[in-house]
Scaffold this active site. Structure first.
Site, PDB file in Angstrom:
ATOM      1  N   ASP A  30       0.838  -1.100   0.026  1.00 31.81           N
ATOM      2  CA  ASP A  30      -0.236  -0.004  -0.032  1.00 31.81           C
ATOM      3  C   ASP A  30       0.955   1.217   0.042  1.00 31.81           C
ATOM      4  OD1 ASP A  30      -1.945   1.932   0.305  1.00 31.81           O
ATOM      5  OD2 ASP A  30      -2.491   1.298   2.418  1.00 31.81           O
ATOM      6  N   ASP A 224     -13.153   4.929   1.318  1.00 29.45           N
ATOM      7  CA  ASP A 224     -11.546   5.155   1.281  1.00 29.45           C
ATOM      8  C   ASP A 224     -11.226   6.558   1.512  1.00 29.45           C
ATOM      9  OD1 ASP A 224      -9.088   4.798   1.563  1.00 29.45           O
ATOM     10  OD2 ASP A 224      -8.956   3.398  -0.166  1.00 29.45           O
TER      11      ASP A 224
END
Length: 627
Positions: A30, A224
């Protein structure tokens, strides 16, 4: 594990159980705006990997360039945000694939210098050198690669073995340019990026949705909200197939903006003087601490250079309200695009550290009319999902469908012999991707489109698949024609390329098949070469791009001198000519930083003159109209 073999027509990938690759590790990464992390699946469980202290799995996405030339990444770079902000880079994810025009209004938020007066070109970051002479110029790709190198070193230390393959996540709202920039950063860090995965898809995998029979046939919303980006995605998951039904969001909205809202409030309320980059960096860090503290307490106070600052939760909730409203508007748009109602959503998943803000959780719960799922650490959930996707690619998960993909990038040759990938390696097929280009020479009537396959930055190092000519383009000034190149790769691996000039409607379409078969060994060699030569390739690309930009600016400067000779003074003409000569000399060399430096000097001098020329033209037009 599963092995992938190649269909020789351009490169359709098919899964085969004929043989396996032993000992292969594929990691999930990520690459975040505020923090980044790496994860793996170990003994069937996805887990984020901590640093040497065995405590923190998060690597702050910070890069500091020290005076001795060393590069510090993560926690080591944090102290320099206030002491040397001009050489400490943060929020680089916000810069990926962005032009100066995209960021010019936010420029004062950064302690470092973003340059490039040409609004359509990708940004560069200027970092002062220790001797105070020419700045060093870095692209967001190079900076992101520094973070990825740190994550790569962390996982290699954990496993005690080299790691070269990865899955990297991006916001679902990232465009093609931003996705390609992420791939390039991975390559520069020495990683073969097998997949660029949307963050909502990764987070769904982390929660196990779509991996268990009882969760089949689910419609989920993934909210998100990270440090620099926001996106909401509506996914339909059925029989292991993840289908993104709709996505919406903002690649320039996130926790950084929540911090900025606090900064603006404190600055105005307490009449703070933030003249220096160091003070701006300090107040930004204070705002971040206040935001985190007010997630669990009602008030926060801290001394700031002799001034006692206080802010409470009610105030920050009101400051955050318009930002949260923007996210909810995106949620409504995504539902509309998916042709769904709020009641159709089975799960609402919360992702990103900024979803810890209580006001965010309340607003999302109220909007969807159901409790949100935030049982996993919102900072880790995306990386965990990426690790699961990596495990699927390694052949260890059999119940999730992986669609056929193309194993090598497909693109065209651009000015300077550069390869511009249009369909990236490991893209799902069938796929259709279009990109717009223009001419580089005044009056250009023909455009040669040369199609290449490979991972290197220069076409000379890739394989040519074919070429054709788009002819009879109406003669126009360079940069005016709008030429769209479309690549369509069908399920059989056949590539069709179409070029069209939008103003005239002229078009040309060809079907391209590989002129020679690519064996699996040749493909592997091409991939290894791309990783081995990544640093050299990036340096070559940066030099060619700097030369191209300088050539265009020199052409514009000469036109400017000719068109405005009636009012320019002899001193101004001499100065512009001198800057032109210095830039022309730099272009003949091999130092891209010197080219960028001379380019910046010319831009700095001519920008006020360009504004004056515009004012004169407007005034002349008004006089004619009045007459």
């Amino acid at each position: 594990m599963a092995k992938y073999s190649i269909d020789l027509q351009v490169g359709k990938v098919k899964e085969s159980e004929a043989s396996s690759t032993i000992g292969e590790t594929i990691v999930g990464i990520d690459l975040g705006t505020t923090n980044s992390l790496v994860a793996i699946v170990k003994d069937g469980i996805a887990q984020a990997v901590a640093g040497p202290d065995n405590k923190n799995v998060l690597v702050p996405s910070l890069i500091h360039f020290a005076e001795d030339g060393s590069v510090l990444v993560g926690d080591e770079a944090r102290p320099f945000l206030t002491t040397h902000p001009e050489r400490t880079i943060y929020s680089v994810k916000r810069l990926l694939g962005k032009s100066y025009g995209d960021l010019s209004t936010f420029e004062d938020r950064f302690g470092y210098r973003i340059i490039d007066e040409n609004e359509d070109r990708l940004v560069k970051i200027a970092v002062p050198t220790a001797d105070g002479k020419d700045d060093r110029y870095y692209s967001p790709v190079e900076l992101s690669a520094q973070i990825l190198k740190t994550l790569k070193a962390r996982i290699e230390q954990e496993l005690g073995t080299p790691v070269s393959r990865a899955v990297i996540t991006v916001p679902a709202y990232f465009n093609d340019s931003q996705r390609q920039a992420t791939r390039d950063a991975g390559k520069l860090a020495g990683l073969d990026v097998l997949r660029i995965v949307n963050e909502p898809t990764a987070s769904s995998l982390a929660y196990g949705i779509g991996l268990k029979d009882e969760d089949e046939g689910q419609t989920i919303a993934v909210y998100d909200l990270g440090g620099g980006t926001f996106d909401v995605s509506i996914l339909r998951i059925e029989q292991g197939i993840f289908e993104v039904m709709a996505t919406n969001g903002d690649t320039f909205l996130g926790g950084d903006d929540f911090d900025q809202a606090i900064v603006d409030y404190l600055t105005e309320t307490y009449s703070l003087n933030l003249a220096s980059p160091g003070l701006r960096g300090s107040i930004r860090l204070l705002a971040e601490r206040a935001k985190k503290a007010l997630s669990t307490q009602n008030s926060y106070s801290e001394d700031f250079h002799g001034t006692s600052l206080t802010i409470d939760r009610i105030t920050v909730d009101s400051l955050f309200e318009p930002l949260i409203a923007r996210t909810l508007a995106s949620c409504g748009s995504a539902l509309k695009d998916a042709e769904l109602e709020k009641a159709d959503i089975d799960h609402v998943i919360m992702v990103g550290g900024s979803t810890r803000v209580p006001a965010v959780q309340r607003a999302v719960t109220e909007f969807f009319g159901k409790a949100v799922n935030n049982t996993l650490d919102p900072d880790q959930v995306v990386a965990l999902g990426a690790a699961i996707q990596a495990d699927v690619l390694a052949g260890n998960q059999k119940d999730v469908l992986l669609l056929d993909i193309t194993p090598l990038s497909l693109g065209i040759e651009t000015v300077g012999g550069l390869m511009d990938p249009i369909i990236a390696r490991n893209s799902k097929v069938p796929t259709r991707v279009g990109r717009k280009y223009t001419t580089s020479v005044d009056g250009q009537k023909n455009l040669k489109v040369a199609v290449y396959q490979g991972e290197r930055d220069l076409v000379a190092d890739n394989r040519k698949l074919g070429e054709f000519v788009l002819s009879d383009i109406p003669p126009m000034a360079a940069g005016i024609p709008q030429i769209e190149i479309q690549f369509y790769l069908d399920a059989d691996g056949i590539l069709r390329v179409k070029a069209m000039e939008h103003r005239s409607g002229q078009s040309q379409t060809v079907t391209i098949k590989s002129q020679y078969g690519i064996t699996e060994e040749e493909m592997a060699e091409m991939l290894i070469d791309s990783i081995t030569n990544a640093e050299t390739d990036v340096a070559q690309r940066a030099l060619v791009e700097a030369r191209n930009e300088a050539t265009n600016v020199l052409l514009s400067a000469r036109k400017f001198l000719k068109q405005n000779e009636s009012w320019l003074t002899e001193e101004q003409v001499a100065a512009i000519t001198g800057y032109n000569d210095r830039l022309e000399a730099a272009v003949k060399g091999d130092d891209k930083d010197a080219i960028n430096g001379r380019l910046q000097e010319l831009n700095d001098y001519t920008t006020p003159l360009a504004h004056e020329a515009l004012d004169r033209n407007v005034a002349a037009a008004i006089r004619d109209e009045q007459v």
